[in-house]
Scaffold this motif. Structure first.
Motif, mmCIF file in Angstrom:
data_model
loop_
_atom_site.group_PDB
_atom_site.id
_atom_site.type_symbol
_atom_site.label_atom_id
_atom_site.label_comp_id
_atom_site.label_asym_id
_atom_site.label_seq_id
_atom_site.Cartn_x
_atom_site.Cartn_y
_atom_site.Cartn_z
ATOM 1 N N LEU A 56 0.871 -1.112 0.027
ATOM 2 C CA LEU A 56 -0.169 -0.093 0.015
ATOM 3 C C LEU A 56 0.679 1.345 0.054
ATOM 4 O O LEU A 56 0.506 2.258 -0.604
ATOM 5 C CB LEU A 56 -0.898 0.167 1.173
ATOM 6 N N LEU A 57 1.772 1.401 0.675
ATOM 7 C CA LEU A 57 2.788 2.412 0.884
ATOM 8 C C LEU A 57 3.522 2.720 -0.519
ATOM 9 O O LEU A 57 3.535 3.794 -0.729
ATOM 10 C CB LEU A 57 3.868 2.081 2.086
ATOM 11 N N ILE A 58 3.943 1.631 -0.961
ATOM 12 C CA ILE A 58 4.749 1.833 -2.245
ATOM 13 C C ILE A 58 3.726 2.240 -3.482
ATOM 14 O O ILE A 58 4.124 3.277 -4.193
ATOM 15 C CB ILE A 58 5.244 0.543 -2.878
ATOM 16 N N THR A 59 2.671 1.832 -3.401
ATOM 17 C CA THR A 59 1.359 2.320 -4.304
ATOM 18 C C THR A 59 1.303 3.697 -4.200
ATOM 19 O O THR A 59 0.896 4.499 -5.042
ATOM 20 C CB THR A 59 0.178 1.562 -4.186
ATOM 21 N N MET A 60 1.002 4.289 -2.834
ATOM 22 C CA MET A 60 0.738 5.673 -2.560
ATOM 23 C C MET A 60 1.998 6.323 -3.053
ATOM 24 O O MET A 60 1.690 7.462 -3.460
ATOM 25 C CB MET A 60 0.487 5.747 -1.170
ATOM 26 N N ALA A 61 3.228 6.006 -2.622
ATOM 27 C CA ALA A 61 4.517 6.493 -3.247
ATOM 28 C C ALA A 61 4.447 6.967 -4.586
ATOM 29 O O ALA A 61 4.861 7.977 -5.194
ATOM 30 C CB ALA A 61 5.608 5.802 -2.711
ATOM 31 N N LYS A 62 3.975 5.647 -5.429
ATOM 32 C CA LYS A 62 4.008 5.808 -6.871
ATOM 33 C C LYS A 62 3.103 7.151 -7.503
ATOM 34 O O LYS A 62 3.343 7.564 -8.494
ATOM 35 C CB LYS A 62 3.699 4.652 -7.538
ATOM 36 N N HIS A 63 2.169 7.282 -6.662
ATOM 37 C CA HIS A 63 1.079 8.622 -6.806
ATOM 38 C C HIS A 63 1.550 9.886 -6.392
ATOM 39 O O HIS A 63 0.703 10.830 -6.243
ATOM 40 C CB HIS A 63 -0.353 8.064 -6.625
ATOM 41 N N GLY A 64 2.766 9.904 -6.013
ATOM 42 C CA GLY A 64 3.147 11.352 -5.803
ATOM 43 C C GLY A 64 3.028 11.859 -4.622
ATOM 44 O O GLY A 64 2.917 13.175 -4.275
ATOM 45 N N VAL A 65 2.923 11.142 -3.497
ATOM 46 C CA VAL A 65 2.682 11.939 -2.022
ATOM 47 C C VAL A 65 4.136 12.425 -1.687
ATOM 48 O O VAL A 65 5.035 12.144 -2.238
ATOM 49 C CB VAL A 65 2.026 11.086 -1.024
ATOM 50 N N SER A 66 4.003 13.441 -0.765
ATOM 51 C CA SER A 66 5.326 14.350 -0.498
ATOM 52 C C SER A 66 6.307 13.315 0.651
ATOM 53 O O SER A 66 5.731 12.189 0.968
ATOM 54 C CB SER A 66 4.796 15.152 0.531
ATOM 55 N N ARG A 67 7.333 13.474 0.708
ATOM 56 C CA ARG A 67 8.363 12.942 1.613
ATOM 57 C C ARG A 67 7.886 12.845 2.899
ATOM 58 O O ARG A 67 8.181 11.844 3.610
ATOM 59 C CB ARG A 67 9.742 13.366 1.246
ATOM 60 N N LYS A 68 7.343 13.936 3.529
ATOM 61 C CA LYS A 68 6.945 13.975 4.893
ATOM 62 C C LYS A 68 5.670 12.722 5.053
ATOM 63 O O LYS A 68 5.914 12.030 5.838
ATOM 64 C CB LYS A 68 6.380 15.353 5.226
#
Length: 153
Positions: A56-68
């Motif tokens: 889930l985290l990797i999927t969310m990261a691929k959709h451009g959420v911030s570093r924070k």
């Protein structure tokens, strides 16, 4: 008013709900999901919940959420997995601490309220590395606990 996620991430919200809030104890507002239930399976349960949270985290990261947000989400997963790996205490903790739901809340704040803006693409490798190391550490701690338990019996 509860807002929903980007349609591309709707499945992430559904999986999070399944893992953390699918079931309700009748007559109460207390909800829980599959995550604390599968944690009763020695080793496989904790690692399985960790794997789902990581996907889930990797999927969310691929959709451009911030570093924070990525860092906060990673900390939620590590805390949930580390304490969840402790026999008995971890089982109780898993019913109360819902890392996937917390991460969805962060994601909604990002998309719907404009909080925590920026891209997380440059940090994906480091978060992935931290999660892999955490996974290995948790697996080792579970192995130690099981070895101790077998020797104790």
């Amino acid at each position: 008013m509860q807002k929903t996620l980007n349609p591309k991430l709707k499945w992430v919200e559904r999986v999070s709900h399944l893992m953390d809030e699918q079931f309700q104890i009748p007559g109460t507002n207390f909800r829980f999901g599959l995550d604390p239930l599968i944690n009763f399976i020695p080793m496989a349960g904790g690692l399985g919940g960790f794997a789902v949270s990581t996907i889930l985290l990797i999927t969310m990261a691929k959709h451009g959420v911030s570093r924070k947000i990525l860092l906060l989400m990673t900390l939620n997963i590590i805390l949930d997995s580390t304490i969840g790996a402790i026999p008995l205490i971890g089982n109780i903790f898993d019913f109360a601490y819902k890392s996937n739901s917390r991460n969805i809340k962060l994601l909604k704040e990002h998309y719907d309220e404009g909080k925590h803006q920026g891209s997380g693409n440059g940090i994906i490798f480091w978060i992935f590395l931290i999660l892999i190391l955490s996974f290995l550490m948790i697996a080792y701690l579970i192995w130690l606990a099981m070895s101790w338990l077998i020797d104790f019996i």
